[in-house]
Design an enzyme around this catalytic site. Structure first.
Site, PDB file in Angstrom:
ATOM      1  CG  ASP A 145       2.234   3.194  -7.827  1.00 48.71           C
ATOM      2  OD1 ASP A 145       2.493   3.437  -8.942  1.00 48.71           O
ATOM      3  OD2 ASP A 145       1.347   3.156  -6.717  1.00 48.71           O
ATOM      4  CG  ASP A 218      -3.184   7.899  -8.245  1.00 45.08           C
ATOM      5  OD1 ASP A 218      -3.009   6.853  -9.338  1.00 45.08           O
ATOM      6  OD2 ASP A 218      -3.279   7.904  -7.085  1.00 45.08           O
TER       7      ASP A 218
HETATM    8  C1  GAL Z   1      -0.506   5.153  -6.682  1.00 45.27           C
HETATM    9  C2  GAL Z   1      -1.208   4.221  -7.486  1.00 45.27           C
HETATM   10  C3  GAL Z   1      -2.601   4.318  -6.349  1.00 45.27           C
HETATM   11  C4  GAL Z   1      -2.032   3.202  -5.375  1.00 45.27           C
HETATM   12  C5  GAL Z   1      -1.689   4.666  -4.147  1.00 45.27           C
HETATM   13  C6  GAL Z   1      -0.396   3.793  -3.205  1.00 45.27           C
HETATM   14  O1  GAL Z   1       0.250   5.846  -6.904  1.00 45.27           O
HETATM   15  O2  GAL Z   1      -1.807   4.862  -8.295  1.00 45.27           O
HETATM   16  O3  GAL Z   1      -3.150   3.414  -7.101  1.00 45.27           O
HETATM   17  O4  GAL Z   1      -1.867   2.293  -5.665  1.00 45.27           O
HETATM   18  O5  GAL Z   1       0.018   4.369  -5.539  1.00 45.27           O
HETATM   19  O6  GAL Z   1      -0.123   4.317  -2.500  1.00 45.27           O
END
Ligand code: GAL
Length: 393
Positions: A145, A218
């Site tokens: 990520d 998201d």
């Molecule tokens: C976001 C991601 C989510 C989750 C989150 C955790 O950037 O898109 O799915 O993983 O971070 O912090």
């Protein structure tokens, strides 16, 4: 602010995905991920009991095999740079063994940045070391990520104002670095890019060994956000195929923020999109309705069809949308969607989807064969509802 610059056309799809890459995700990956329900509270015990319930609810046998620990498992690095899990995860190898003992696969999460989105340790400058550790733990899936790596991108872009692609090049190199590190471990680890669609990952993700890549920012458990993501996927079908999939984010089915019709729309759209199906619900509170949506055999078969073709929009007329997905055996899946606030009639002309002499039609959510049909198939959809059909000779 996430950077949404578009990569120039000089970065092209880097050839056909390698054989190993295809084998690892021949059809869209399916499983469960801790984030949508537990977010930053997740513990080892939660993940073990999720693994138990993947079996007891029938999710595993329906095809949902990955159990993925998302952000917030990480602790501190020691003097040798080895990252230890935090107190909530006493023994990751033992957790992996437990997940495997249930016939499931073990997924984990990190970031190319120094910090993850939850401000836990990322893999920057420790890529090979972390990849090796994941392999030693028996990890089968890595979600990587972008998070704080966006700061590195902004910095390099400021240093190179003459090169509009400087930030994107740095990001792609970071994703390649972890892709190479995973390959070097010799363990097949499914590689899932999570960088919110920045710089069109569908054009370069397959070339660096990615099996899936997020196409948008998201999802959340609201109808508005879910359809904004789902319907924005038009035009991306040609970039998906066995081994490499567009990922419009995880499922919210069962989390309580949408009606049953809205969750059916969510599932219908995701299977038409050949999206990875990563459930994100509280498995201890799965209602019969949630089970019937997430484990509908026909819906899953559409998603998992061996052709591996993503569907696309056939037409849109106001709040009505019809999408189709080619299936093996000359069949076609049809998703009909009513985005309006009232009941509406939706139609699809079988001749327009290749069946001018008529076809056999199955209604997935009704679980019924509708028999032989010719011409126009109609259905009344409730507000925010969907009909999912399988049409074949
Ligand atoms: C976001 C991601 C989510 C989750 C989150 C955790 O950037 O898109 O799915 O993983 O971070 O912090």
């Amino acid at each position: 602010m996430r950077i949404f610059t578009v990569l120039s056309t000089t970065v092209l799809l880097c050839g056909v995905a390698a054989f190993g890459q295809t084998k690892l995700a021949a059809t869209p990956p399916m499983g469960w991920n801790s984030w949508n329900h537990f977010a930053g509270r997740v513990t080892d015990a939660d993940v073990r009991s999720a693994a138990d319930m993947m079996v007891s609810t029938g999710m595993r046998d329906a095809g949902y095999v990955y159990v993925n620990v998302d952000d917030t498992w990480q602790g501190e690095r020691d003097a040798q740079g080895v990252l230890h899990p935090n107190k909530r995860f006493p023994d990751m190898k033992a957790l992996g063994d437990y997940i495997h003992s249930k016939g499931l696969k073990f997924g984990i999460y990190s970031s190319p940045g120094a910090k993850t989105c939850g401000k836990y340790a990322g893999s920057l400058d420790h890529e090979a070391q972390d990849a090796k550790m994941y392999a030693d733990w028996g990890v089968d899936f890595l979600k990587y990520d972008l998070c704080s790596f966006e700061d590195n991108m902004k910095k390099v872009q400021a240093e190179h104002p003459d090169d509009p692609e400087a930030a994107n090049k740095l990001m792609i190199a970071a994703y390649r670095k972890m892709g190479d590190a995973l390959k070097a471990t010799g363990r097949p680890i499914l590689y899932s890019l999570c960088q919110y669609g920045v710089a069109q990952p569908w054009t370069w993700g397959p070339g660096l060994g990615a099996n899936m890549w997020r196409t948008t920012d998201d999802i959340d458990d609201t109808y508005g956000r879910m359809i904004a993501i789902g319907f924005s996927q038009a035009g991306l079908a040609k970039y998906a195929g066995p081994g490499h999939w567009n990922d419009p984010d995880m499922l919210e089915v069962g989390n309580g923020g949408m009606t049953t019709d809205e969750y059916k729309t969510h599932m219908s759209l995701w299977v038409i999109l050949a999206a990875p199906l990563l459930a994100g619900n509280d498995l201890s509170k799965m209602s019969e309705v949630d089970k019937n949506i997430l484990m509908n055999k026909d819906a899953i078969a559409i998603d998992q069809d061996v052709l591996g073709r993503q569907g696309d929009r056939l037409f849109q007329s106001g709040d009505l949308d019809v999408w189709t997905k080619p299936l093996s055996g000359g069949r076609v899946a049809v998703g009909m969607f009513n985005r309006s606030w009232s009941n509406r009639e939706v139609t699809v002309d079988l001749a327009q989807i290749g069946f001018k002499d008529g076809a056999n039609v199955r209604d997935v959510w009704k679980g019924k064969d509708l028999g032989r049909r010719t011409g126009v198939v109609r259905d009344w959809l409730p507000k925010h509802g969907a009909t999912l059909l399988i049409v074949g000779k």
